[in-house]
Motif scaffolding. Sequence first.
Motif, PDB file in Angstrom:
ATOM      1  N   MET A  68      27.216 101.023  65.153  1.00 52.39           N
ATOM      2  CA  MET A  68      26.610 102.143  65.873  1.00 52.39           C
ATOM      3  C   MET A  68      25.352 101.736  66.626  1.00 52.39           C
ATOM      4  O   MET A  68      25.057 102.299  67.691  1.00 52.39           O
ATOM      5  CB  MET A  68      26.315 103.290  64.908  1.00 52.39           C
ATOM      6  N   GLN A  69      24.625 100.764  66.127  1.00 54.57           N
ATOM      7  CA  GLN A  69      23.458 100.279  66.872  1.00 54.57           C
ATOM      8  C   GLN A  69      23.893  99.644  68.189  1.00 54.57           C
ATOM      9  O   GLN A  69      23.240  99.817  69.230  1.00 54.57           O
ATOM     10  CB  GLN A  69      22.676  99.269  66.029  1.00 54.57           C
ATOM     11  N   GLU A  70      24.985  98.907  68.159  1.00 56.33           N
ATOM     12  CA  GLU A  70      25.509  98.309  69.387  1.00 56.33           C
ATOM     13  C   GLU A  70      25.999  99.397  70.341  1.00 56.33           C
ATOM     14  O   GLU A  70      25.768  99.331  71.557  1.00 56.33           O
ATOM     15  CB  GLU A  70      26.648  97.332  69.061  1.00 56.33           C
ATOM     16  N   ILE A  71      26.678 100.403  69.794  1.00 57.63           N
ATOM     17  CA  ILE A  71      27.172 101.508  70.620  1.00 57.63           C
ATOM     18  C   ILE A  71      26.023 102.245  71.281  1.00 57.63           C
ATOM     19  O   ILE A  71      26.074 102.578  72.478  1.00 57.63           O
ATOM     20  CB  ILE A  71      28.027 102.466  69.763  1.00 57.63           C
ATOM     21  N   GLU A  72      24.961 102.498  70.544  1.00 57.38           N
ATOM     22  CA  GLU A  72      23.832 103.232  71.098  1.00 57.38           C
ATOM     23  C   GLU A  72      23.155 102.487  72.237  1.00 57.38           C
ATOM     24  O   GLU A  72      22.579 103.091  73.138  1.00 57.38           O
ATOM     25  CB  GLU A  72      22.830 103.558  69.988  1.00 57.38           C
ATOM     26  N   GLN A  73      23.224 101.178  72.222  1.00 53.63           N
ATOM     27  CA  GLN A  73      22.570 100.370  73.250  1.00 53.63           C
ATOM     28  C   GLN A  73      23.479 100.062  74.438  1.00 53.63           C
ATOM     29  O   GLN A  73      23.039  99.499  75.438  1.00 53.63           O
ATOM     30  CB  GLN A  73      22.093  99.053  72.635  1.00 53.63           C
ATOM     31  N   ALA A  74      24.750 100.445  74.351  1.00 47.48           N
ATOM     32  CA  ALA A  74      25.728 100.090  75.378  1.00 47.48           C
ATOM     33  C   ALA A  74      25.671 101.031  76.579  1.00 47.48           C
ATOM     34  O   ALA A  74      25.258 102.182  76.479  1.00 47.48           O
ATOM     35  CB  ALA A  74      27.129 100.103  74.781  1.00 47.48           C
ATOM     36  N   ASP A  75      26.128 100.501  77.718  1.00 47.61           N
ATOM     37  CA  ASP A  75      26.316 101.314  78.922  1.00 47.61           C
ATOM     38  C   ASP A  75      27.741 101.850  78.986  1.00 47.61           C
ATOM     39  O   ASP A  75      27.974 102.968  79.422  1.00 47.61           O
ATOM     40  CB  ASP A  75      26.055 100.471  80.180  1.00 47.61           C
ATOM     41  N   LEU A  76      28.681 101.006  78.553  1.00 51.56           N
ATOM     42  CA  LEU A  76      30.097 101.347  78.625  1.00 51.56           C
ATOM     43  C   LEU A  76      30.757 101.102  77.284  1.00 51.56           C
ATOM     44  O   LEU A  76      30.567 100.049  76.673  1.00 51.56           O
ATOM     45  CB  LEU A  76      30.797 100.494  79.692  1.00 51.56           C
ATOM     46  N   LEU A  77      31.527 102.088  76.831  1.00 50.94           N
ATOM     47  CA  LEU A  77      32.299 101.960  75.595  1.00 50.94           C
ATOM     48  C   LEU A  77      33.775 101.889  75.951  1.00 50.94           C
ATOM     49  O   LEU A  77      34.279 102.726  76.704  1.00 50.94           O
ATOM     50  CB  LEU A  77      32.049 103.162  74.675  1.00 50.94           C
ATOM     51  N   VAL A  78      34.455 100.887  75.407  1.00 49.61           N
ATOM     52  CA  VAL A  78      35.893 100.756  75.610  1.00 49.61           C
ATOM     53  C   VAL A  78      36.568 100.852  74.251  1.00 49.61           C
ATOM     54  O   VAL A  78      36.359 100.009  73.374  1.00 49.61           O
ATOM     55  CB  VAL A  78      36.251  99.410  76.283  1.00 49.61           C
ATOM     56  N   PHE A  79      37.350 101.892  74.057  1.00 47.04           N
ATOM     57  CA  PHE A  79      38.075 102.107  72.805  1.00 47.04           C
ATOM     58  C   PHE A  79      39.555 101.817  73.048  1.00 47.04           C
ATOM     59  O   PHE A  79      40.154 102.361  73.972  1.00 47.04           O
ATOM     60  CB  PHE A  79      37.915 103.550  72.325  1.00 47.04           C
ATOM     61  N   THR A  80      40.121 100.959  72.222  1.00 53.39           N
ATOM     62  CA  THR A  80      41.549 100.676  72.321  1.00 53.39           C
ATOM     63  C   THR A  80      42.217 101.016  70.995  1.00 53.39           C
ATOM     64  O   THR A  80      41.718 100.656  69.937  1.00 53.39           O
ATOM     65  CB  THR A  80      41.824  99.199  72.661  1.00 53.39           C
ATOM     66  N   THR A  81      43.310 101.724  71.068  1.00 53.06           N
ATOM     67  CA  THR A  81      44.070 102.010  69.845  1.00 53.06           C
ATOM     68  C   THR A  81      45.548 102.042  70.158  1.00 53.06           C
ATOM     69  O   THR A  81      45.984 102.692  71.119  1.00 53.06           O
ATOM     70  CB  THR A  81      43.665 103.343  69.199  1.00 53.06           C
ATOM     71  N   PRO A  82      46.356 101.333  69.393  1.00 50.89           N
ATOM     72  CA  PRO A  82      47.803 101.462  69.576  1.00 50.89           C
ATOM     73  C   PRO A  82      48.253 102.856  69.146  1.00 50.89           C
ATOM     74  O   PRO A  82      47.539 103.549  68.419  1.00 50.89           O
ATOM     75  CB  PRO A  82      48.366 100.384  68.654  1.00 50.89           C
ATOM     76  N   ASN A  83      49.390 103.252  69.624  1.00 53.85           N
ATOM     77  CA  ASN A  83      49.989 104.518  69.203  1.00 53.85           C
ATOM     78  C   ASN A  83      50.722 104.298  67.889  1.00 53.85           C
ATOM     79  O   ASN A  83      51.681 103.526  67.816  1.00 53.85           O
ATOM     80  CB  ASN A  83      50.959 105.015  70.277  1.00 53.85           C
ATOM     81  N   TYR A  84      50.255 104.959  66.835  1.00 51.96           N
ATOM     82  CA  TYR A  84      50.940 104.916  65.543  1.00 51.96           C
ATOM     83  C   TYR A  84      51.395 106.331  65.205  1.00 51.96           C
ATOM     84  O   TYR A  84      50.568 107.196  64.913  1.00 51.96           O
ATOM     85  CB  TYR A  84      50.004 104.401  64.449  1.00 51.96           C
ATOM     86  N   CYS A  85      52.691 106.565  65.296  1.00 55.87           N
ATOM     87  CA  CYS A  85      53.252 107.872  64.927  1.00 55.87           C
ATOM     88  C   CYS A  85      52.592 109.005  65.702  1.00 55.87           C
ATOM     89  O   CYS A  85      52.138 110.001  65.133  1.00 55.87           O
ATOM     90  CB  CYS A  85      53.139 108.105  63.423  1.00 55.87           C
ATOM     91  N   MET A  86      52.491 108.840  67.008  1.00 56.95           N
ATOM     92  CA  MET A  86      51.923 109.858  67.896  1.00 56.95           C
ATOM     93  C   MET A  86      50.458 110.157  67.576  1.00 56.95           C
ATOM     94  O   MET A  86      50.000 111.298  67.694  1.00 56.95           O
ATOM     95  CB  MET A  86      52.735 111.156  67.836  1.00 56.95           C
ATOM     96  N   ALA A  87      49.712 109.132  67.182  1.00 62.98           N
ATOM     97  CA  ALA A  87      48.311 109.316  66.821  1.00 62.98           C
ATOM     98  C   ALA A  87      47.593 107.965  66.923  1.00 62.98           C
ATOM     99  O   ALA A  87      48.246 106.923  67.009  1.00 62.98           O
ATOM    100  CB  ALA A  87      48.193 109.865  65.399  1.00 62.98           C
ATOM    101  N   PRO A  88      46.258 107.975  66.890  1.00 62.23           N
ATOM    102  CA  PRO A  88      45.546 106.698  66.857  1.00 62.23           C
ATOM    103  C   PRO A  88      45.790 105.997  65.532  1.00 62.23           C
ATOM    104  O   PRO A  88      46.259 106.602  64.566  1.00 62.23           O
ATOM    105  CB  PRO A  88      44.076 107.104  67.022  1.00 62.23           C
TER     106      PRO A  88
END
Length: 237
Positions: A68-88
């Motif tokens: 979360m410290q890294e997230i708070e300092q970021a300009d851009l967040l990239v979230f990747t998640t495969p589809n597992y059973c129609m959900a993250p």
Amino acid sequence: MKIVMINGQNHKGSTYHAGKLLIDAITIDKQVKEFFLPRDLNHFCLGCYACIEDETKCPYFPEKNIIMQEIEQADLLVFTTPNYCMAPSAPMKAFIDLTFTYWLSHKPRECMFNKKAVVISTTAGAGAREAIKPVARTLAYWGISDIKKFGFTVQAMNWEGVSAEKKLKIKRTLSRQAKILDKNKNKNKKPNVSFKTKLLFNMFAGMQKANMGSSPTERKYWEDKGWIGKERPWKNK
């Protein structure tokens, strides 16, 4: 540009590679920090509510705080998640649960209102959109207005099995997004805070003012920020 990439699986599959295509296509000077779930946060929320009173009391605070410290300092967040059973993926859902105090309804952070985010999912058949929705919703409730969503049907079990034609199509789509990110950063263009974000924030401010929040500690957080009054986090972006 500081970029933080949160991957919803340990292995580097199709979704991970799609995310990397986006990041690699960004030409502006960048720093990239990657996290993999569950490798970097292998826990489920206990529902103990200790974090409502004191974030450091979460049993998993040391590991969570690194991310979360890294997230708070970021300009851009990239979230990747495969589809597992129609959900993250389950690790991505666990991450969402463990960071619920960041939501507008609890203890939102000012820094979230000036971030951009991209959520990417791939699927062999259907369901990429369904996997993206909970992640994008979470980011919106963190206070992020500029969220781009990309779902790709790859018709393969791994990146090696994806056809060259599909890879090229994914690359072209994400390269266009990268150009937009480059252009906005070069112009020092900050994200606009949407009407929906402002509306939600004001609604939760009213709830805190009416003592309808989770705890007196949470209300004090809002009071100390001045948000129960006329102060708003996006005004100081």
